[in-house]
Design an enzyme around this catalytic site. Sequence first.
Site, PDB file in Angstrom:
ATOM      1  N   LYS A  30      88.305 -33.104 -22.014  1.00 17.00           N
ATOM      2  CA  LYS A  30      87.230 -32.133 -22.180  1.00 17.00           C
ATOM      3  C   LYS A  30      87.644 -30.993 -23.105  1.00 17.00           C
ATOM      4  CE  LYS A  30      84.780 -32.958 -17.829  1.00 17.00           C
ATOM      5  NZ  LYS A  30      84.320 -32.348 -16.554  1.00 17.00           N
ATOM      6  N   ASN A  96      89.350 -16.737 -16.889  1.00 21.03           N
ATOM      7  CA  ASN A  96      87.936 -17.101 -16.870  1.00 21.03           C
ATOM      8  C   ASN A  96      87.620 -18.230 -15.891  1.00 21.03           C
ATOM      9  OD1 ASN A  96      85.187 -17.098 -18.538  1.00 21.03           O
ATOM     10  ND2 ASN A  96      85.797 -19.235 -18.269  1.00 21.03           N
ATOM     11  N   TYR A 172      82.989 -17.261  -2.125  1.00 24.38           N
ATOM     12  CA  TYR A 172      83.027 -16.975  -3.566  1.00 24.38           C
ATOM     13  C   TYR A 172      82.992 -15.470  -3.814  1.00 24.38           C
ATOM     14  CZ  TYR A 172      81.247 -16.467  -8.348  1.00 24.38           C
ATOM     15  OH  TYR A 172      81.065 -16.085  -9.647  1.00 24.38           O
ATOM     16  N   LYS A 176      85.856 -12.877  -5.647  1.00 27.84           N
ATOM     17  CA  LYS A 176      85.585 -12.001  -6.787  1.00 27.84           C
ATOM     18  C   LYS A 176      85.843 -10.538  -6.428  1.00 27.84           C
ATOM     19  CE  LYS A 176      84.564 -15.277  -9.566  1.00 27.84           C
ATOM     20  NZ  LYS A 176      85.408 -15.542 -10.752  1.00 27.84           N
TER      21      LYS A 176
END
Length: 301
Positions: A30, A96, A172, A176
Amino acid sequence: MVLVGTGYETTKALAQVGAKVILACRSECKANQAIYRMKREHEEEKSDPTKQKVQIKVDDLHVEFMTLDLASLESTVTFIEAYKSRGLPLHVLVCNAGIFCGPKALTSDGYEPHFQINYLSHFLLILHLLPVLKRSGPGSRVVSVASGMYRLASWNVDDMQCLENPDLKNRYATSKYYQIMHMFSLAQRLEEKGVGVFSVHPGVVDTEICMRGGPEVPVLTKIRRTLGAKMLRSPFEGALSSLHAAASPVYDGKTAIYFESSTPRDVTAMVRDKEKQEILWKYSLECLKEYITEDISTELP
């Protein structure tokens, strides 16, 4: 099909303005497809200024792949050693990669996936690469792609990985939240060291998460189906906050800034709680104690 996300656009834009970029990710196939597409688009944009999203400063893009699987601490350390062995400088580290509503099963290291992939492995990566960032400065930067969803996070000192919380969106959000707390902890320890630390929220971006949909991301899926992709940010628009944090001279000499829509924003009091920051820092170091050597531990007080 090569899926284009904020990481793709960040990589391409930085390369187009002259940076040599290492694309660190799991899949070599990829990654090579993405690099091929970047170079093809670059040639098209060079010949047609109306297609350019940034001011192109190079004839050819310098982008290459290196293997990194953040779901494995061993893979993370292997990447670190491979990068250091090449003697390359490091002016900007953009964290990222991440998962949203990922698997419930623990990683091979025994950690909750969101906690490890979105936060803990990045912690390890940054810690080991700090000596390189310092040598490459002053003006080196660390940019973590967080999320405005951090506001939905929970804090439970007895369940730091949210293992007792079945809500994947909360897991999640908490990962963060940890990323942004880590920004403040790291910036404090790097004061006067020549390394800026930033966190960014890319916004709700029309990427693979929205396209896949499914029962775990009903909100994003509903937005895309009812309002259409035009109501979401494009991957390049989502990458702008990362690009500002990574390369804008406006932020030379600055640190501990959280961006939303490419603009510095205040964060909640929960994120700024220094006592919680220290608890998280010590817990993270304990999780990583087998991967932190004495020379690395002396890098930060």
